[in-house]
Write a protein that holds these residues in place. Structure first.
Motif, PDB file in Angstrom:
ATOM      1  N   GLN A 211     -17.588 -33.276  39.231  1.00  0.00           N
ATOM      2  CA  GLN A 211     -17.054 -31.934  39.423  1.00  0.00           C
ATOM      3  C   GLN A 211     -17.972 -30.898  38.784  1.00  0.00           C
ATOM      4  OE1 GLN A 211     -13.153 -32.683  37.596  1.00  0.00           O
ATOM      5  NE2 GLN A 211     -12.223 -32.036  39.520  1.00  0.00           N
ATOM      6  N   THR A 212     -18.090 -29.751  39.437  1.00  0.00           N
ATOM      7  CA  THR A 212     -18.695 -28.585  38.816  1.00  0.00           C
ATOM      8  C   THR A 212     -17.643 -27.891  37.947  1.00  0.00           C
ATOM      9  OG1 THR A 212     -18.076 -27.146  40.640  1.00  0.00           O
ATOM     10  CG2 THR A 212     -20.187 -28.300  40.813  1.00  0.00           C
ATOM     11  N   PHE A 213     -18.057 -26.826  37.251  1.00  0.00           N
ATOM     12  CA  PHE A 213     -17.085 -26.063  36.462  1.00  0.00           C
ATOM     13  C   PHE A 213     -16.019 -25.445  37.372  1.00  0.00           C
ATOM     14  CE2 PHE A 213     -20.727 -25.217  33.248  1.00  0.00           C
ATOM     15  CZ  PHE A 213     -20.559 -26.503  32.744  1.00  0.00           C
ATOM     16  N   GLY A 214     -16.451 -24.975  38.557  1.00  0.00           N
ATOM     17  CA  GLY A 214     -15.493 -24.427  39.511  1.00  0.00           C
ATOM     18  C   GLY A 214     -14.499 -25.464  40.000  1.00  0.00           C
ATOM     19  N   ASP A 215     -14.946 -26.712  40.189  1.00  0.00           N
ATOM     20  CA  ASP A 215     -14.027 -27.783  40.589  1.00  0.00           C
ATOM     21  C   ASP A 215     -12.991 -28.048  39.503  1.00  0.00           C
ATOM     22  OD1 ASP A 215     -15.107 -28.335  43.117  1.00  0.00           O
ATOM     23  OD2 ASP A 215     -16.696 -29.549  42.244  1.00  0.00           O
ATOM     24  N   LYS A 216     -13.418 -28.019  38.259  1.00  0.00           N
ATOM     25  CA  LYS A 216     -12.484 -28.280  37.164  1.00  0.00           C
ATOM     26  C   LYS A 216     -11.470 -27.150  37.024  1.00  0.00           C
ATOM     27  CE  LYS A 216     -15.673 -31.203  34.538  1.00  0.00           C
ATOM     28  NZ  LYS A 216     -14.864 -32.429  34.762  1.00  0.00           N
ATOM     29  N   ILE A 217     -11.905 -25.913  37.228  1.00  0.00           N
ATOM     30  CA  ILE A 217     -10.984 -24.787  37.143  1.00  0.00           C
ATOM     31  C   ILE A 217      -9.970 -24.827  38.281  1.00  0.00           C
ATOM     32  CG2 ILE A 217     -10.836 -22.271  37.303  1.00  0.00           C
ATOM     33  CD1 ILE A 217     -13.534 -22.144  35.882  1.00  0.00           C
ATOM     34  N   CYS A 218     -10.426 -25.116  39.492  1.00  0.00           N
ATOM     35  CA  CYS A 218      -9.537 -25.142  40.668  1.00  0.00           C
ATOM     36  C   CYS A 218      -8.905 -26.506  40.895  1.00  0.00           C
ATOM     37  CB  CYS A 218     -10.312 -24.730  41.908  1.00  0.00           C
ATOM     38  SG  CYS A 218     -10.980 -23.042  41.832  1.00  0.00           S
ATOM     39  N   ASN A 219      -9.259 -27.505  40.091  1.00  0.00           N
ATOM     40  CA  ASN A 219      -8.706 -28.868  40.202  1.00  0.00           C
ATOM     41  C   ASN A 219      -8.978 -29.445  41.591  1.00  0.00           C
ATOM     42  OD1 ASN A 219      -7.482 -31.150  39.196  1.00  0.00           O
ATOM     43  ND2 ASN A 219      -5.401 -30.462  39.633  1.00  0.00           N
ATOM     44  N   THR A 220     -10.245 -29.510  41.946  1.00  0.00           N
ATOM     45  CA  THR A 220     -10.636 -29.998  43.269  1.00  0.00           C
ATOM     46  C   THR A 220     -11.666 -31.115  43.122  1.00  0.00           C
ATOM     47  OG1 THR A 220     -12.344 -28.277  43.399  1.00  0.00           O
ATOM     48  CG2 THR A 220     -10.213 -27.805  44.430  1.00  0.00           C
ATOM     49  N   TYR A 221     -11.749 -31.929  44.176  1.00  0.00           N
ATOM     50  CA  TYR A 221     -12.786 -32.949  44.308  1.00  0.00           C
ATOM     51  C   TYR A 221     -13.555 -32.686  45.598  1.00  0.00           C
ATOM     52  CZ  TYR A 221     -10.231 -35.783  40.861  1.00  0.00           C
ATOM     53  OH  TYR A 221      -9.606 -36.237  39.731  1.00  0.00           O
ATOM     54  N   VAL A 222     -14.796 -33.116  45.625  1.00  0.00           N
ATOM     55  CA  VAL A 222     -15.584 -33.140  46.864  1.00  0.00           C
ATOM     56  C   VAL A 222     -15.796 -34.614  47.209  1.00  0.00           C
ATOM     57  CG1 VAL A 222     -17.711 -32.480  48.020  1.00  0.00           C
ATOM     58  CG2 VAL A 222     -16.720 -30.979  46.287  1.00  0.00           C
ATOM     59  N   VAL A 223     -15.245 -35.023  48.363  1.00  0.00           N
ATOM     60  CA  VAL A 223     -15.243 -36.434  48.737  1.00  0.00           C
ATOM     61  C   VAL A 223     -15.932 -36.610  50.085  1.00  0.00           C
ATOM     62  CG1 VAL A 223     -13.109 -36.862  47.462  1.00  0.00           C
ATOM     63  CG2 VAL A 223     -12.991 -36.239  49.874  1.00  0.00           C
ATOM     64  N   ARG A 224     -16.213 -37.850  50.397  1.00  0.00           N
ATOM     65  CA  ARG A 224     -16.782 -38.142  51.717  1.00  0.00           C
ATOM     66  C   ARG A 224     -15.679 -38.101  52.770  1.00  0.00           C
ATOM     67  NH1 ARG A 224     -20.271 -43.521  51.161  1.00  0.00           N
ATOM     68  NH2 ARG A 224     -18.361 -44.224  50.150  1.00  0.00           N
ATOM     69  N   ALA A 225     -15.940 -37.418  53.831  1.00  0.00           N
ATOM     70  CA  ALA A 225     -14.929 -37.247  54.899  1.00  0.00           C
ATOM     71  C   ALA A 225     -14.804 -38.534  55.702  1.00  0.00           C
ATOM     72  CB  ALA A 225     -15.313 -36.101  55.808  1.00  0.00           C
TER      73      ALA A 225
ATOM     74  N   SER B 153     -11.678 -44.591  42.746  1.00  0.00           N
ATOM     75  CA  SER B 153     -12.767 -45.266  43.450  1.00  0.00           C
ATOM     76  C   SER B 153     -13.952 -44.311  43.533  1.00  0.00           C
ATOM     77  CB  SER B 153     -12.305 -45.675  44.859  1.00  0.00           C
ATOM     78  OG  SER B 153     -13.362 -46.189  45.600  1.00  0.00           O
ATOM     79  N   SER B 154     -14.997 -44.553  42.712  1.00  0.00           N
ATOM     80  CA  SER B 154     -16.122 -43.626  42.653  1.00  0.00           C
ATOM     81  C   SER B 154     -16.902 -43.589  43.961  1.00  0.00           C
ATOM     82  CB  SER B 154     -17.061 -44.015  41.507  1.00  0.00           C
ATOM     83  OG  SER B 154     -17.550 -45.345  41.693  1.00  0.00           O
ATOM     84  N   GLY B 155     -16.766 -44.594  44.800  1.00  0.00           N
ATOM     85  CA  GLY B 155     -17.485 -44.587  46.063  1.00  0.00           C
ATOM     86  C   GLY B 155     -16.987 -43.541  47.035  1.00  0.00           C
ATOM     87  N   GLN B 156     -15.749 -43.006  46.862  1.00  0.00           N
ATOM     88  CA  GLN B 156     -15.209 -41.989  47.745  1.00  0.00           C
ATOM     89  C   GLN B 156     -15.725 -40.594  47.402  1.00  0.00           C
ATOM     90  OE1 GLN B 156     -13.319 -42.362  50.415  1.00  0.00           O
ATOM     91  NE2 GLN B 156     -13.100 -44.563  50.227  1.00  0.00           N
ATOM     92  N   LEU B 157     -16.181 -40.382  46.174  1.00  0.00           N
ATOM     93  CA  LEU B 157     -16.661 -39.070  45.777  1.00  0.00           C
ATOM     94  C   LEU B 157     -18.039 -38.794  46.383  1.00  0.00           C
ATOM     95  CD1 LEU B 157     -15.595 -39.183  42.018  1.00  0.00           C
ATOM     96  CD2 LEU B 157     -14.447 -37.994  43.892  1.00  0.00           C
ATOM     97  N   ALA B 158     -18.249 -37.533  46.752  1.00  0.00           N
ATOM     98  CA  ALA B 158     -19.524 -37.154  47.361  1.00  0.00           C
ATOM     99  C   ALA B 158     -20.639 -37.161  46.326  1.00  0.00           C
ATOM    100  CB  ALA B 158     -19.402 -35.772  47.991  1.00  0.00           C
ATOM    101  N   THR B 159     -21.826 -37.482  46.748  1.00  0.00           N
ATOM    102  CA  THR B 159     -22.981 -37.483  45.854  1.00  0.00           C
ATOM    103  C   THR B 159     -23.474 -36.050  45.632  1.00  0.00           C
ATOM    104  OG1 THR B 159     -24.527 -37.752  47.687  1.00  0.00           O
ATOM    105  CG2 THR B 159     -23.629 -39.761  46.684  1.00  0.00           C
ATOM    106  N   TRP B 160     -24.236 -35.873  44.554  1.00  0.00           N
ATOM    107  CA  TRP B 160     -24.768 -34.547  44.263  1.00  0.00           C
ATOM    108  C   TRP B 160     -25.752 -34.113  45.346  1.00  0.00           C
ATOM    109  CZ3 TRP B 160     -29.504 -32.272  43.390  1.00  0.00           C
ATOM    110  CH2 TRP B 160     -29.481 -30.996  42.802  1.00  0.00           C
ATOM    111  N   GLY B 161     -26.533 -35.035  45.887  1.00  0.00           N
ATOM    112  CA  GLY B 161     -27.488 -34.688  46.927  1.00  0.00           C
ATOM    113  C   GLY B 161     -26.822 -34.161  48.184  1.00  0.00           C
ATOM    114  N   SER B 162     -25.732 -34.801  48.612  1.00  0.00           N
ATOM    115  CA  SER B 162     -25.025 -34.333  49.809  1.00  0.00           C
ATOM    116  C   SER B 162     -24.378 -32.975  49.563  1.00  0.00           C
ATOM    117  CB  SER B 162     -23.975 -35.359  50.245  1.00  0.00           C
ATOM    118  OG  SER B 162     -23.006 -35.545  49.238  1.00  0.00           O
ATOM    119  N   ARG B 163     -23.878 -32.741  48.346  1.00  0.00           N
ATOM    120  CA  ARG B 163     -23.286 -31.446  48.028  1.00  0.00           C
ATOM    121  C   ARG B 163     -24.347 -30.346  48.029  1.00  0.00           C
ATOM    122  NH1 ARG B 163     -18.881 -31.754  43.261  1.00  0.00           N
ATOM    123  NH2 ARG B 163     -18.886 -29.555  43.847  1.00  0.00           N
ATOM    124  N   PHE B 164     -25.518 -30.640  47.461  1.00  0.00           N
ATOM    125  CA  PHE B 164     -26.582 -29.639  47.419  1.00  0.00           C
ATOM    126  C   PHE B 164     -27.066 -29.311  48.824  1.00  0.00           C
ATOM    127  CE2 PHE B 164     -31.148 -28.664  47.255  1.00  0.00           C
ATOM    128  CZ  PHE B 164     -31.110 -27.506  46.495  1.00  0.00           C
TER     129      PHE B 164
END
Length: 236
Positions: free
Chosen positions: A222-236, A94-105
């Motif tokens: 995902q950033t390159f670091g997310d792909k290496i560490c196998n992580t997602y940034v999602v909306r809490a 579900s792409s709606g659960q992933l955080a946007t680039w603006g919120s991450r920045f």
């Protein structure tokens, strides 16, 4: 006088009790009673019983099998953990659960300012005192330089600890996002939090900060670091 209907004297006369069986001979069942099952003779083994841990005999042909045992319930007070496929579908499918680039920045900018502002103040003070030329001020300037780098390293470790144990730094908490493992959907831990931040400051920023911009067109954001560490940034 003998019984005319029993010339050999085998049947009891009228009003006489029936003859008792001899020693070692089984008694005959009464009228309407089922005969008892045969008992093993002296010296003969009894029918075998199933041993401890061995399965019970299977039902005969045409008999329904025993119902399966119900699944084990989780321990009291512990919630059941969802399977990996469910977590993966929930956060990535579900792409709606992933955080946007603006919120991450924005979250990264808040965390960066929390660490870099005290570092900059101490560093500038150290430079000013060191440029004065006097012995005492020069020593004090060196101390301010050391304090600046101690504050920078301690602040980076503190952010990695917050992100690894809770999934949120101060900036991510303000923006309502968090970091989770792609396998479990839980925080990644302190060690992986340090590795992820190291990947951000090295690999993501190595080539014109391309890794930081990668979530703009990546389907997993995902950033390159997310792909290496196998992580997602999602909306809490």
């Amino acid at each position: 006088m003998g019984n005319p209907y029993d010339p050999y004297g085998q049947q009891p006369g009228y009003g006489q009790p029936p003859a008792q069986p001899g020693y070692g001979q089984p008694a005959q069942p009464g009228y309407g009673q089922q005969p008892p099952p045969p008992q093993p003779g002296y010296g003969q083994p009894a029918p075998p019983q199933p041993g401890y841990g061995q399965p019970a005999p299977q039902p005969g042909y045409g008999q329904p099998p025993a119902p399966p045992a119900p699944p084990a319930a989780p321990a009291y007070g512990q919630p059941a953990q969802p399977a990996y496929q469910e977590v993966h579908h929930h956060y990535y499918g579900s792409s709606g659960q992933l955080a946007t680039w603006g919120s991450r920045f924005a979250a990264y900018l808040i965390d960066y300012l929390i660490v870099i502002v005290p570092f900059g103040v101490l560093y500038i003070l150290g430079g000013v005192l060191g440029a004065s030329g006097s012995g005492g001020a020069a020593v004090l300037g060196v101390l301010f330089f050391l304090l600046a780098w101690v504050e920078f390293i301690a602040g980076a470790l503190w952010l990695a600890y917050q992100e690894g144990t809770t999934g949120q730094t101060i900036g991510k908490r303000q923006m309502g996002i968090k970091v989770i493992s792609a396998q479990t959907g839980q925080p990644i831990g302190f060690g992986w939090g340090i590795l992820r931040r190291l990947c951000h400051h090295t690999i993501d920023g190595a080539v014109c900060y391309l890794g930081f911009l990668w979530p703009l067109w990546d389907d997993k954001r995902q950033t390159f670091g997310d792909k290496i560490c196998n992580t997602y940034v999602v909306r809490a």
